[in-house]
Design a protein around this motif. Structure first.
Motif, PDB file in Angstrom:
ATOM      1  N   ALA A   1      -5.276   2.591   8.736  1.00  0.00           N
ATOM      2  CA  ALA A   1      -4.758   2.913   7.399  1.00  0.00           C
ATOM      3  C   ALA A   1      -5.001   1.732   6.472  1.00  0.00           C
ATOM      4  O   ALA A   1      -4.850   0.570   6.876  1.00  0.00           O
ATOM      5  CB  ALA A   1      -3.277   3.259   7.447  1.00  0.00           C
ATOM      6  N   LYS A   2      -5.357   2.013   5.229  1.00  0.00           N
ATOM      7  CA  LYS A   2      -5.574   0.963   4.243  1.00  0.00           C
ATOM      8  C   LYS A   2      -4.239   0.408   3.744  1.00  0.00           C
ATOM      9  O   LYS A   2      -3.320   1.173   3.460  1.00  0.00           O
ATOM     10  CB  LYS A   2      -6.386   1.489   3.057  1.00  0.00           C
ATOM     11  CG  LYS A   2      -7.838   1.770   3.391  1.00  0.00           C
ATOM     12  CD  LYS A   2      -8.611   2.152   2.138  1.00  0.00           C
ATOM     13  CE  LYS A   2     -10.081   2.374   2.448  1.00  0.00           C
ATOM     14  NZ  LYS A   2     -10.849   2.712   1.220  1.00  0.00           N
ATOM     15  N   VAL A   3      -4.171  -0.900   3.651  1.00  0.00           N
ATOM     16  CA  VAL A   3      -2.948  -1.573   3.199  1.00  0.00           C
ATOM     17  C   VAL A   3      -3.318  -2.648   2.191  1.00  0.00           C
ATOM     18  O   VAL A   3      -4.477  -3.074   2.099  1.00  0.00           O
ATOM     19  CB  VAL A   3      -2.176  -2.202   4.383  1.00  0.00           C
ATOM     20  CG1 VAL A   3      -1.714  -1.139   5.366  1.00  0.00           C
ATOM     21  CG2 VAL A   3      -3.040  -3.246   5.097  1.00  0.00           C
ATOM     22  N   VAL A   4      -2.312  -3.095   1.435  1.00  0.00           N
ATOM     23  CA  VAL A   4      -2.446  -4.228   0.514  1.00  0.00           C
ATOM     24  C   VAL A   4      -1.304  -5.200   0.796  1.00  0.00           C
ATOM     25  O   VAL A   4      -0.200  -4.799   1.164  1.00  0.00           O
ATOM     26  CB  VAL A   4      -2.400  -3.775  -0.962  1.00  0.00           C
ATOM     27  CG1 VAL A   4      -3.643  -2.990  -1.315  1.00  0.00           C
ATOM     28  CG2 VAL A   4      -1.156  -2.966  -1.249  1.00  0.00           C
ATOM     29  N   PHE A   5      -1.578  -6.482   0.620  1.00  0.00           N
ATOM     30  CA  PHE A   5      -0.563  -7.511   0.819  1.00  0.00           C
ATOM     31  C   PHE A   5       0.356  -7.569  -0.394  1.00  0.00           C
ATOM     32  O   PHE A   5      -0.072  -7.371  -1.529  1.00  0.00           O
ATOM     33  CB  PHE A   5      -1.218  -8.873   1.041  1.00  0.00           C
ATOM     34  CG  PHE A   5      -1.796  -9.042   2.422  1.00  0.00           C
ATOM     35  CD1 PHE A   5      -1.017  -9.511   3.457  1.00  0.00           C
ATOM     36  CD2 PHE A   5      -3.114  -8.725   2.675  1.00  0.00           C
ATOM     37  CE1 PHE A   5      -1.540  -9.671   4.730  1.00  0.00           C
ATOM     38  CE2 PHE A   5      -3.653  -8.878   3.935  1.00  0.00           C
ATOM     39  CZ  PHE A   5      -2.875  -9.343   4.966  1.00  0.00           C
TER      40      PHE A   5
ATOM     41  N   VAL B   1      -7.507  -2.888   6.469  1.00  0.00           N
ATOM     42  CA  VAL B   1      -7.249  -1.785   7.388  1.00  0.00           C
ATOM     43  C   VAL B   1      -6.286  -2.263   8.457  1.00  0.00           C
ATOM     44  O   VAL B   1      -6.532  -3.283   9.123  1.00  0.00           O
ATOM     45  CB  VAL B   1      -8.553  -1.259   8.013  1.00  0.00           C
ATOM     46  CG1 VAL B   1      -8.257  -0.140   8.998  1.00  0.00           C
ATOM     47  CG2 VAL B   1      -9.500  -0.774   6.928  1.00  0.00           C
ATOM     48  N   ASN B   2      -5.198  -1.535   8.632  1.00  0.00           N
ATOM     49  CA  ASN B   2      -4.193  -1.838   9.648  1.00  0.00           C
ATOM     50  C   ASN B   2      -3.790  -0.532  10.324  1.00  0.00           C
ATOM     51  O   ASN B   2      -3.242   0.358   9.677  1.00  0.00           O
ATOM     52  CB  ASN B   2      -2.970  -2.514   9.014  1.00  0.00           C
ATOM     53  CG  ASN B   2      -1.931  -2.884  10.053  1.00  0.00           C
ATOM     54  OD1 ASN B   2      -2.243  -3.137  11.207  1.00  0.00           O
ATOM     55  ND2 ASN B   2      -0.666  -2.910   9.630  1.00  0.00           N
TER      56      ASN B   2
ATOM     57  N   VAL C   1       2.886  -6.131   4.224  1.00  0.00           N
ATOM     58  CA  VAL C   1       1.895  -5.250   3.610  1.00  0.00           C
ATOM     59  C   VAL C   1       2.535  -3.890   3.387  1.00  0.00           C
ATOM     60  O   VAL C   1       3.600  -3.576   3.937  1.00  0.00           O
ATOM     61  CB  VAL C   1       0.639  -5.105   4.498  1.00  0.00           C
ATOM     62  CG1 VAL C   1      -0.072  -6.431   4.658  1.00  0.00           C
ATOM     63  CG2 VAL C   1       0.995  -4.512   5.853  1.00  0.00           C
ATOM     64  N   ILE C   2       1.868  -3.084   2.581  1.00  0.00           N
ATOM     65  CA  ILE C   2       2.313  -1.724   2.318  1.00  0.00           C
ATOM     66  C   ILE C   2       1.079  -0.836   2.281  1.00  0.00           C
ATOM     67  O   ILE C   2       0.011  -1.257   1.818  1.00  0.00           O
ATOM     68  CB  ILE C   2       3.094  -1.637   0.991  1.00  0.00           C
ATOM     69  CG1 ILE C   2       3.638  -0.223   0.797  1.00  0.00           C
ATOM     70  CG2 ILE C   2       2.256  -2.088  -0.182  1.00  0.00           C
ATOM     71  CD1 ILE C   2       4.566  -0.108  -0.393  1.00  0.00           C
ATOM     72  N   ARG C   3       1.216   0.358   2.788  1.00  0.00           N
ATOM     73  CA  ARG C   3       0.082   1.267   2.845  1.00  0.00           C
ATOM     74  C   ARG C   3      -0.310   1.731   1.446  1.00  0.00           C
ATOM     75  O   ARG C   3       0.546   1.941   0.579  1.00  0.00           O
ATOM     76  CB  ARG C   3       0.406   2.468   3.731  1.00  0.00           C
ATOM     77  CG  ARG C   3       0.435   2.120   5.224  1.00  0.00           C
ATOM     78  CD  ARG C   3       0.612   3.351   6.075  1.00  0.00           C
ATOM     79  NE  ARG C   3       0.518   3.017   7.498  1.00  0.00           N
ATOM     80  CZ  ARG C   3       0.640   3.901   8.483  1.00  0.00           C
ATOM     81  NH1 ARG C   3       0.884   5.190   8.189  1.00  0.00           N
ATOM     82  NH2 ARG C   3       0.531   3.511   9.743  1.00  0.00           N
TER      83      ARG C   3
ATOM     84  N   LEU D   1       1.178  -7.468   8.848  1.00  0.00           N
ATOM     85  CA  LEU D   1      -0.207  -7.704   9.213  1.00  0.00           C
ATOM     86  C   LEU D   1      -0.456  -9.206   9.171  1.00  0.00           C
ATOM     87  O   LEU D   1      -0.323  -9.831   8.118  1.00  0.00           O
ATOM     88  CB  LEU D   1      -1.164  -6.974   8.264  1.00  0.00           C
ATOM     89  CG  LEU D   1      -2.660  -7.208   8.499  1.00  0.00           C
ATOM     90  CD1 LEU D   1      -3.060  -6.770   9.899  1.00  0.00           C
ATOM     91  CD2 LEU D   1      -3.494  -6.477   7.456  1.00  0.00           C
ATOM     92  N   SER D   2      -0.767  -9.769  10.333  1.00  0.00           N
ATOM     93  CA  SER D   2      -0.977 -11.224  10.444  1.00  0.00           C
ATOM     94  C   SER D   2       0.251 -11.987   9.957  1.00  0.00           C
ATOM     95  O   SER D   2       0.134 -12.988   9.232  1.00  0.00           O
ATOM     96  CB  SER D   2      -2.229 -11.655   9.660  1.00  0.00           C
ATOM     97  OG  SER D   2      -3.367 -10.990  10.153  1.00  0.00           O
TER      98      SER D   2
END
Length: 229
Positions: free
Chosen positions: A119-123, A115-116, A96-98, A91-92
């Motif tokens: 789906a919600k993701v975190v860096f 949101v990617n 990231v991981i969901r 992402l960008s």
């Protein structure tokens, strides 16, 4: 009545392990996170697989939490059928991981979610800080890298910032920085009360002469009507 002690005198007496409240040694910090988290944050993803380079799907975007032996491609998963595996996405241009994949293995509370692809993701790691636009006020920022956050209910922008922000070394370093900033104001050794008020005012704000006009152009005169003929 005397009680006989039947213990073996040659038996080695081991001290009881006592837990000191608030001790927080390095072992406690290591046990705070699973052993696969720090290797995951340091791993390189989206590189060509060394074993399946001839395959069209040779990009390594998978990771095994049980083996922690590097990034894997889709063909490498055949040897990890019974293991816990997760998929890394982009992402960008950052990893990231969901949320639905990582929250069952790790506590991601207080980490900003995005949101990617619906789906919600975190860096995974901290991202380079962009220059802030003038006039834009950041109401909430990451406790570690000071990056602006979208929601006020989060404290960290990534998993790596949460690991760094919850460690005792980070807390001590931040307190030391605050103490240095407070002591830097008194380096000169001269207090403000020792300087006379009249002297400080004259030195900081020089007075302008009242008789000198500050206008650059002369004031126009009163217009006069030409005499009637």
């Amino acid at each position: 009545m005397a009680i006989e002690d039947n213990r073996n005198p040659n038996q080695e007496i081991k001290p009881k392990s006592r837990r000191i409240i608030g001790g927080g040694g390095p072992e406690e910090e290591e046990n705070q996170w699973p052993p696969w988290l720090k290797p995951l944050l340091k791993e390189n993803f989206f590189v060509l697989c060394n074993f399946h380079g001839h395959s069209p799907k040779n990009e390594c975007n998978m990771y095994c939490l049980d083996c922690t032996n590097g990034s894997l491609c889709s063909l490498c998963l055949e040897h990890h059928k019974d293991h816990r595996t997760i998929q890394i996405r982009r992402l960008s241009y950052h990893h990231v991981i969901r949320v639905n994949e990582i929250q069952m293995h790790l506590d991601i509370l207080s980490v900003q979610t995005y949101v990617n692809n619906s789906a919600k993701v975190v860096f995974l790691n901290e991202r380079p800080q962009l220059e802030r636009v003038r006039g834009v006020r950041v109401t909430n920022a990451c406790d570690v890298c000071s990056r602006g956050l979208v929601d006020d209910c989060f404290c960290f922008c990534s998993l790596g910032c949460k690991v760094a922000g919850t460690s005792r070394s980070f807390e001590k370093g931040r307190e030391h920085t605050v103490m240095e900033s407070e002591n830097s104001s008194n380096i000169s050794g001269v207090e403000d009360d020792d300087i006379p008020k009249s002297q400080s005012v004259n030195a900081s704000t020089p007075q302008l002469p009242t008789s000198t006009s500050l206008r650059k152009r002369p004031r126009k005169g009163i217009p006069q009507r030409s005499p009637l003929q």
